[in-house]
Design a protein around this motif. Structure first.
Motif, PDB file in Angstrom:
ATOM      1  N   TYR A 134      99.630 -13.481  12.448  1.00  0.00           N
ATOM      2  CA  TYR A 134      99.872 -11.966  12.588  1.00  0.00           C
ATOM      3  C   TYR A 134     101.015 -11.859  12.349  1.00  0.00           C
ATOM      4  N   GLU A 135     102.127 -12.405  12.549  1.00  0.00           N
ATOM      5  CA  GLU A 135     103.736 -12.114  12.288  1.00  0.00           C
ATOM      6  C   GLU A 135     103.817 -11.956  10.814  1.00  0.00           C
ATOM      7  N   ARG A 136     103.131 -12.973   9.941  1.00  0.00           N
ATOM      8  CA  ARG A 136     103.497 -12.977   8.591  1.00  0.00           C
ATOM      9  C   ARG A 136     102.734 -11.639   7.957  1.00  0.00           C
TER      10      ARG A 136
ATOM     11  N   LEU B  54      99.324 -20.532  18.575  1.00  0.00           N
ATOM     12  CA  LEU B  54     100.683 -20.328  17.766  1.00  0.00           C
ATOM     13  C   LEU B  54     100.324 -20.057  16.356  1.00  0.00           C
ATOM     14  N   GLU B  55      99.323 -20.664  15.815  1.00  0.00           N
ATOM     15  CA  GLU B  55      98.955 -20.499  14.474  1.00  0.00           C
ATOM     16  C   GLU B  55      98.532 -19.015  14.167  1.00  0.00           C
ATOM     17  N   ILE B  56      97.755 -18.419  15.283  1.00  0.00           N
ATOM     18  CA  ILE B  56      97.198 -17.016  15.258  1.00  0.00           C
ATOM     19  C   ILE B  56      98.297 -15.957  15.172  1.00  0.00           C
TER      20      ILE B  56
END
Ligand SMILES: [Zn+2]
Ligand SMILES: [Zn+2]
Ligand SMILES: [Zn+2]
Length: 160
Positions: free
Chosen positions: A11-13, A5-7
């Motif tokens: 990525y989204e950011r 989830l962190e990854i």
């Protein structure tokens, strides 16, 4: 699971940041769209954004840190995409799918899309004002005449 989830979050950011930077730094709508969909030719990531203040337009991939000139990479991509298609098209119909763009001088004017895939140039004259023939991209310099009408016009002028 948490790590994954962190990854995704990161990525989204970063993707959002790229989109923001593209929007801020590129004025031309066509080039903006192309860069928005650009994929790094080295690693396949779409975390690509322009490097501020560099001319010619240079992009950087935030995943692998590769830097590449927009126009040069597009020339490579288009020639890879179209060399075979142009060959086949010319053999079958005597016409190409891409022609030289009068604006950026690359072989990147798409007949199908009627736009230069690199700089976004569009034909200024659609049809010959004298005979109504659809004008090719090569005929754009004749100020709205097709080459046949232009030849006729020139020979009339010579006769005078
Ligand atoms: Zn990359
Ligand atoms: Zn062009
Ligand atoms: Zn004509």
């Amino acid at each position: 699971m948490e790590r994954l989830l962190e990854i995704e979050d990161i990525y989204e950011r970063e993707r959002k940041e790229c989109i923001h930077e593209i929007d801020e730094m590129i004025n031309d709508q066509h080039i903006k769209n192309v860069v928005m969909n650009f994929v790094c030719q080295k690693c396949g990531s779409n975390l690509v954004s322009p490097i501020e203040g560099l001319t010619p337009l240079t992009l950087m991939c935030k995943s692998c840190s590769d830097e590449f000139e927009y126009e040069k990479s597009m020339v490579e991509i288009i020639s890879r995409q179209y060399s075979m298609r142009n060959y086949v098209s010319y053999k079958e119909t005597g016409t190409y799918e891409t022609y030289e763009c009068p604006n950026c001088r690359n072989d990147s004017f798409s007949e199908e899309e009627q736009i230069c895939l690199i700089c976004g140039y569009q034909k200024r004259y659609e049809k010959c004002w004298r005979c109504g023939e659809t004008l090719t991209v090569d005929e754009q310099i004749l100020e709205g005449l097709c080459s046949a009408c232009n030849n006729e016009y020139n020979s009339l002028m010579e006769d005078d």
